[in-house]
Design a protein around this motif. Structure first.
Motif, PDB file in Angstrom:
ATOM      1  N   GLN A   1       1.048  -1.497   0.469  1.00 15.43           N
ATOM      2  CA  GLN A   1      -0.289   0.362  -0.536  1.00 15.43           C
ATOM      3  C   GLN A   1       1.105   1.165   0.313  1.00 15.43           C
ATOM      4  O   GLN A   1       0.778   2.841  -0.456  1.00 15.43           O
ATOM      5  CB  GLN A   1      -0.674   0.439   1.084  1.00 15.43           C
ATOM      6  CG  GLN A   1      -1.901  -0.943   1.521  1.00 15.43           C
ATOM      7  CD  GLN A   1      -2.454  -0.867  -0.289  1.00 15.43           C
ATOM      8  OE1 GLN A   1      -3.735  -0.429  -0.522  1.00 15.43           O
ATOM      9  NE2 GLN A   1      -3.208  -2.188  -0.970  1.00 15.43           N
ATOM     10  N   THR A   2       2.529   1.693   0.544  1.00 18.19           N
ATOM     11  CA  THR A   2       3.400   2.352   0.319  1.00 18.19           C
ATOM     12  C   THR A   2       4.321   2.502  -0.257  1.00 18.19           C
ATOM     13  O   THR A   2       5.168   2.165   0.843  1.00 18.19           O
ATOM     14  CB  THR A   2       2.897   3.231   1.651  1.00 18.19           C
ATOM     15  OG1 THR A   2       3.208   2.352   3.356  1.00 18.19           O
ATOM     16  CG2 THR A   2       1.267   2.903   3.304  1.00 18.19           C
ATOM     17  N   PRO A   3       4.262   1.198  -1.091  1.00 21.94           N
ATOM     18  CA  PRO A   3       5.767   1.424  -1.743  1.00 21.94           C
ATOM     19  C   PRO A   3       6.815   2.653  -2.009  1.00 21.94           C
ATOM     20  O   PRO A   3       5.743   3.801  -2.349  1.00 21.94           O
ATOM     21  CB  PRO A   3       5.569   1.180  -3.392  1.00 21.94           C
ATOM     22  CG  PRO A   3       4.123   1.484  -3.511  1.00 21.94           C
ATOM     23  CD  PRO A   3       3.265   2.026  -2.245  1.00 21.94           C
TER      24      PRO A   3
ATOM     25  N   GLN B   1       3.891  -4.063  -5.796  1.00 17.48           N
ATOM     26  CA  GLN B   1       3.854  -5.559  -5.820  1.00 17.48           C
ATOM     27  C   GLN B   1       5.039  -6.901  -5.418  1.00 17.48           C
ATOM     28  O   GLN B   1       5.458  -7.351  -4.177  1.00 17.48           O
ATOM     29  CB  GLN B   1       3.271  -6.833  -6.954  1.00 17.48           C
ATOM     30  CG  GLN B   1       1.980  -6.669  -7.660  1.00 17.48           C
ATOM     31  CD  GLN B   1       1.295  -6.389  -8.233  1.00 17.48           C
ATOM     32  OE1 GLN B   1       1.997  -6.791  -9.331  1.00 17.48           O
ATOM     33  NE2 GLN B   1       0.321  -7.681  -8.749  1.00 17.48           N
ATOM     34  N   LEU B   2       6.407  -6.123  -5.930  1.00 17.61           N
ATOM     35  CA  LEU B   2       7.791  -6.473  -5.520  1.00 17.61           C
ATOM     36  C   LEU B   2       8.504  -6.242  -4.045  1.00 17.61           C
ATOM     37  O   LEU B   2       8.418  -6.827  -3.381  1.00 17.61           O
ATOM     38  CB  LEU B   2       8.767  -5.838  -6.793  1.00 17.61           C
ATOM     39  CG  LEU B   2       8.587  -6.946  -8.251  1.00 17.61           C
ATOM     40  CD1 LEU B   2       9.492  -5.420  -8.799  1.00 17.61           C
ATOM     41  CD2 LEU B   2       9.392  -7.881  -8.131  1.00 17.61           C
TER      42      LEU B   2
ATOM     43  N   ASP C   1       3.374   1.246 -12.107  1.00 15.17           N
ATOM     44  CA  ASP C   1       3.122   0.956 -10.511  1.00 15.17           C
ATOM     45  C   ASP C   1       3.118  -0.228  -9.962  1.00 15.17           C
ATOM     46  O   ASP C   1       3.574  -0.302  -8.541  1.00 15.17           O
ATOM     47  CB  ASP C   1       2.510   2.310 -10.367  1.00 15.17           C
ATOM     48  CG  ASP C   1       3.490   3.985 -11.125  1.00 15.17           C
ATOM     49  OD1 ASP C   1       4.452   3.668 -10.553  1.00 15.17           O
ATOM     50  OD2 ASP C   1       2.320   4.474 -11.017  1.00 15.17           O
ATOM     51  N   THR C   2       2.301  -0.625 -10.632  1.00 10.01           N
ATOM     52  CA  THR C   2       1.279  -1.765 -10.084  1.00 10.01           C
ATOM     53  C   THR C   2       3.096  -3.376  -9.373  1.00 10.01           C
ATOM     54  O   THR C   2       2.740  -3.620  -8.566  1.00 10.01           O
ATOM     55  CB  THR C   2       0.171  -2.694 -10.529  1.00 10.01           C
ATOM     56  OG1 THR C   2      -0.892  -1.876 -10.369  1.00 10.01           O
ATOM     57  CG2 THR C   2      -0.053  -3.695 -10.078  1.00 10.01           C
TER      58      THR C   2
ATOM     59  N   LEU D   1      13.077  -4.216  -4.381  1.00 16.04           N
ATOM     60  CA  LEU D   1      14.200  -3.396  -4.208  1.00 16.04           C
ATOM     61  C   LEU D   1      15.159  -2.640  -5.060  1.00 16.04           C
ATOM     62  O   LEU D   1      15.484  -2.288  -6.089  1.00 16.04           O
ATOM     63  CB  LEU D   1      12.813  -2.557  -4.332  1.00 16.04           C
ATOM     64  CG  LEU D   1      11.366  -2.820  -3.783  1.00 16.04           C
ATOM     65  CD1 LEU D   1      10.266  -1.635  -4.106  1.00 16.04           C
ATOM     66  CD2 LEU D   1      10.859  -2.875  -5.398  1.00 16.04           C
ATOM     67  N   GLU D   2      15.824  -2.891  -3.890  1.00 21.17           N
ATOM     68  CA  GLU D   2      17.236  -1.700  -4.080  1.00 21.17           C
ATOM     69  C   GLU D   2      17.902  -2.937  -4.724  1.00 21.17           C
ATOM     70  O   GLU D   2      18.763  -2.224  -5.607  1.00 21.17           O
ATOM     71  CB  GLU D   2      18.177  -2.089  -2.758  1.00 21.17           C
ATOM     72  CG  GLU D   2      17.748  -0.878  -1.780  1.00 21.17           C
ATOM     73  CD  GLU D   2      18.057  -1.161  -0.593  1.00 21.17           C
ATOM     74  OE1 GLU D   2      19.225  -1.612  -0.337  1.00 21.17           O
ATOM     75  OE2 GLU D   2      17.953  -0.677   1.076  1.00 21.17           O
TER      76      GLU D   2
END
Length: 181
Positions: free
Chosen positions: A36-38, A56-57, A51-52, A73-74
């Protein structure tokens, strides 16, 4: 694809019941919920990720299997070329993953395919089921109504799992005529 879905769900349920996979982890694979807060997506990833997908990732970072290689993500940001190369592979389910996630097993690879390459999830599921349950669950011999009848008894009901476009009625009626029933 309906048969693949049924066998996949059965296989996943077996993994959950055996304790090899948690119910929560299984639901993440099935639903792929976005965080909910990427954090903001880096510009380098915006050319090939939505963006989705990014959100999700981010959800995957909470799973133990994805913590081993550092933050997912990094990794996507630091090894963008490696990720994009994998993303663009024709058969991503067979291709080498980027360094940070290279040690993921087949089950956890499906998380990445589910999110980034949903077009390849069918092939990945087929491989996964073949490895876990055997080829008989993927490549089934044609249904033989006569053999099934011979193996049955008067107290053994027949149970047909029906799929769109499949109707066993003509086969059953033909056997009945052949046997004079």
């Amino acid at each position: 694809s309906d048969k693949l879905t049924v066998v996949s769900m059965m296989n996943f349920k077996m993994l959950v019941r055996s304790g090899k996979v948690s119910p929560e982890e299984n639901m993440i694979l099935i639903r792929a919920p976005p965080d909910q807060t990427p954090p903001p997506m880096p510009d380098i990833a915006k050319t090939w990720l939505s963006d989705t997908q990014w959100a999700q990732l981010k959800t995957l970072e909470n799973l133990e299997a994805f913590k081993k290689g550092g933050k997912l993500l990094e990794s996507l940001e630091q090894d963008s070329l490696g990720w994009k190369r994998w993303f663009n592979e024709e058969k991503a389910e067979l291709a080498d993953l980027p360094r940070s996630v290279r040690d993921l097993g087949p089950y956890h690879r499906m998380f990445l395919l589910r999110i980034l390459r949903p077009d390849r999830i069918g092939a990945a599921l087929t491989m996964f089921i073949t490895e876990n349950l055997g080829v008989d669950y993927i490549e089934q011999s044609p249904f033989d109504m006569e053999q099934s009848y011979q193996e049955s008894t008067s107290i053994t009901p027949f149970f047909f799992v029906l799929f769109p476009g499949v109707d066993p009625t003509p086969t059953i009626e033909a056997l009945g005529r052949k046997l004079g029933i």
